[in-house]
Design a protein around this motif. Sequence first.
Motif, mmCIF file in Angstrom:
data_model
loop_
_atom_site.group_PDB
_atom_site.id
_atom_site.type_symbol
_atom_site.label_atom_id
_atom_site.label_comp_id
_atom_site.label_asym_id
_atom_site.label_seq_id
_atom_site.Cartn_x
_atom_site.Cartn_y
_atom_site.Cartn_z
ATOM 1 N N ASP A 53 0.816 -1.207 0.000
ATOM 2 C CA ASP A 53 0.000 0.000 0.000
ATOM 3 C C ASP A 53 0.852 1.259 0.000
ATOM 4 O O ASP A 53 0.644 2.158 -0.805
ATOM 5 C CB ASP A 53 -0.929 0.007 1.224
ATOM 6 N N ARG A 54 1.818 1.321 0.884
ATOM 7 C CA ARG A 54 2.636 2.522 1.025
ATOM 8 C C ARG A 54 4.070 2.120 1.342
ATOM 9 O O ARG A 54 4.311 1.280 2.214
ATOM 10 C CB ARG A 54 2.093 3.416 2.137
ATOM 11 N N LEU A 55 5.019 2.695 0.624
ATOM 12 C CA LEU A 55 6.428 2.403 0.862
ATOM 13 C C LEU A 55 6.949 3.274 1.994
ATOM 14 O O LEU A 55 6.619 4.451 2.095
ATOM 15 C CB LEU A 55 7.244 2.665 -0.408
ATOM 16 N N ARG A 56 7.783 2.660 2.862
ATOM 17 C CA ARG A 56 8.452 3.450 3.904
ATOM 18 C C ARG A 56 9.670 4.162 3.322
ATOM 19 O O ARG A 56 9.964 5.285 3.688
ATOM 20 C CB ARG A 56 8.879 2.545 5.062
ATOM 21 N N GLY A 57 10.389 3.469 2.406
ATOM 22 C CA GLY A 57 11.490 4.127 1.714
ATOM 23 C C GLY A 57 12.863 3.557 1.981
ATOM 24 O O GLY A 57 13.859 4.126 1.551
ATOM 25 N N GLU A 58 12.969 2.422 2.676
ATOM 26 C CA GLU A 58 14.292 1.832 2.891
ATOM 27 C C GLU A 58 14.781 1.196 1.584
ATOM 28 O O GLU A 58 14.075 0.412 0.957
ATOM 29 C CB GLU A 58 14.238 0.768 3.984
ATOM 30 N N ILE A 59 15.988 1.538 1.178
ATOM 31 C CA ILE A 59 16.565 1.024 -0.064
ATOM 32 C C ILE A 59 17.817 0.220 0.279
ATOM 33 O O ILE A 59 18.649 0.668 1.072
ATOM 34 C CB ILE A 59 16.925 2.167 -1.040
ATOM 35 N N GLU A 60 17.932 -0.951 -0.357
ATOM 36 C CA GLU A 60 19.104 -1.792 -0.119
ATOM 37 C C GLU A 60 19.603 -2.361 -1.448
ATOM 38 O O GLU A 60 18.839 -2.893 -2.243
ATOM 39 C CB GLU A 60 18.747 -2.935 0.835
ATOM 40 N N PHE A 61 20.904 -2.198 -1.680
ATOM 41 C CA PHE A 61 21.569 -2.792 -2.833
ATOM 42 C C PHE A 61 22.473 -3.912 -2.338
ATOM 43 O O PHE A 61 23.336 -3.687 -1.479
ATOM 44 C CB PHE A 61 22.401 -1.749 -3.580
ATOM 45 N N ARG A 62 22.282 -5.112 -2.882
ATOM 46 C CA ARG A 62 23.060 -6.274 -2.449
ATOM 47 C C ARG A 62 23.878 -6.842 -3.612
ATOM 48 O O ARG A 62 23.324 -7.328 -4.586
ATOM 49 C CB ARG A 62 22.134 -7.381 -1.927
ATOM 50 N N HIS A 63 25.177 -6.736 -3.495
ATOM 51 C CA HIS A 63 26.084 -7.313 -4.507
ATOM 52 C C HIS A 63 25.574 -7.020 -5.921
ATOM 53 O O HIS A 63 25.458 -7.906 -6.770
ATOM 54 C CB HIS A 63 26.226 -8.825 -4.304
ATOM 55 N N LEU A 64 25.279 -5.752 -6.162
ATOM 56 C CA LEU A 64 24.664 -5.343 -7.417
ATOM 57 C C LEU A 64 25.719 -5.114 -8.498
ATOM 58 O O LEU A 64 26.611 -4.278 -8.342
ATOM 59 C CB LEU A 64 23.854 -4.056 -7.207
ATOM 60 N N THR A 65 25.602 -5.858 -9.581
ATOM 61 C CA THR A 65 26.390 -5.634 -10.796
ATOM 62 C C THR A 65 25.392 -5.448 -11.938
ATOM 63 O O THR A 65 24.475 -6.246 -12.106
ATOM 64 C CB THR A 65 27.323 -6.810 -11.092
ATOM 65 N N PHE A 66 25.591 -4.400 -12.711
ATOM 66 C CA PHE A 66 24.581 -4.044 -13.710
ATOM 67 C C PHE A 66 25.222 -3.638 -15.026
ATOM 68 O O PHE A 66 26.182 -2.865 -15.057
ATOM 69 C CB PHE A 66 23.726 -2.883 -13.175
#
Length: 606
Positions: free
Chosen positions: A348-361
């Motif tokens: 319904d609603r995002l709190r806003g915590e963002i997490e990047f885990r071993h991200l290769t793009f």
Amino acid sequence: MSTPVPLEAAEPRRLRESFGRLGVYLLRNRARYAFGGLCTLGYVAGFVAVPILVGRAVGVSVRFAQGTASADDVTAVCLLLLAVTVVRGALRLFSRVAVFNAGREVEYELRNDLFWHLQRQPQSFYARWRTGDLMSRCVNDLNSVRLMLGPGLLQILQTPLLYLAVFAAMLSRDVTLTLLVLLPYPLFVLIARTFGRAMYRANLAVQEGLGELSNRLQETISGISVVKAYAMEEIVTRRFEAMNQSLYRRHLRRVTVDGSMPAITGMLPAFAMWIVLLVGGGQIQQGRMTVEDFFTFAMYIYELTFPTFIMGWVVALVQRGAASMKRIDELLSIEPAIADRPDAVSVDRLRGEIEFRHLTFHYPGEQRAPALRDVDLVVPAGTTLGIVGAVGAGKTALASLVPRLYEVGDGHVRIDGVDVNRIPLRTLRSQVAMVPQDPFLFSMSLAENIAYGLPSPEPERVEEAARRAQLAKDIEELPHGYDTIVGERGVMLSGGQRQRAALARALALDPAILILDDTLSSVDAETEAAIQRELREVFHGRTVVVIAHRLSTVRSADQIVVLDEGRVAEGGTHEELMAKDGLYARMARQQTLEGSGDPASVGEVA
């Protein structure tokens, strides 16, 4: 390893798939087509009846002249001929209106579906496809498909029925003469087969040329300021003329092929009429055929002249529509790389915590080095993250993965602990507002641009967002205030005004996550400081990602990361990074020497 399918073998299969997709739209409009088909059957009956009545009228007139028929007989057959002709004309009108309107309806539905399909495509799709080519497929190709499903389909249905009915009526009167008349008509099959493939290729070449020319025209008009700035008008004109000349030659080839078939098929009825006059005239002299039957045969051949001639045009129309439908199907067959998944969760609603885990793009379709390499980063909800680094370090790529503008593997990006791939796109993007480095404004009023993401225009909300973006004073100076039309891509505004308008559009959404990609690069230092003071209140309680070239913009962020060739080189607060005397500190000293501002003495961001 699978064996590649030869082009000649793959082409019919692609056409079958294209027409299979088109069948869905035909079924949706089956009522219109069915009504048109019924009217066509009535028209065919009238088409067969009119020559019979003409022959009968001639026979009655001959008998009246011989004194064996009365004036009432002549009047009766003439009135019947008039009534049948009127009814036949009405049925022809109704069949055309029904089928042509059905073609228009299919065009309308197909264009809407194509537009919706294009909106669902990710940004990587538009990096591969040219805008002008897409516009050509949505306009020129759809028009060709509409002509195929309107006039083309009507004639494909109507003409064979006319031939069958007419030849059946002719056989009932004189088998020998009918068979002689039929001799030239099998040539039509050979002619259609010979010209059909050439027509398809010629029409496909023209449609592709239109796409290329549309793309060049669109690029030139969009970049006209660059063309003028470099005095490239003559060179650009010569390039356009060369492409236009190529399209002109393609059109000439198509006209030659398309025009040859009607010219040849038009001779078939003439040859058949010659047989009727030669053989039928001899039979009348021998007393084996009546004048009435002779005129009936002549009328049948005369009335078949136009359907036979038009079939050459119809074959060209169908080939053109088939080539266009193939080009449209190429677009519709591309499944969006980014879409809601079956295992999507309800949020319904995002709190806003963002997490990047071993991200290769990697950017889709590119073979160069990764834009991001093994990025591990956590941004708690309600905090501000500053991202800095050299050009090409991966700053924008990292921010673009939060609203899922590009596809990323499962588990590498999470929001509130949920894999970003499992959050419905509508929920995700309605609560993540991103202000790009190159802001885009639509050719509408400034108020409509600011309220673009809102369910309905809210003047108070628009004005508050404009005030916080330090745009209110500029709006007062515009000729029509908030109702001023900003022009294509916001050409009526300065670069700084466009950036602030884009910022106001994001602020009006009240998002849970706000991403600012070098948003203030085109504003002066005084305006930037004023905006930053307003943003302190905006940042409170929401997650903010600030990408900046000037370090003063991120000085007071809760955490700052420095990206270098796609990797997180450093991380911490401003004071911690300065104390490390690493890459961040070197960037700060360099900007101080260049006069970009001293991070130690500028105002706070948040």
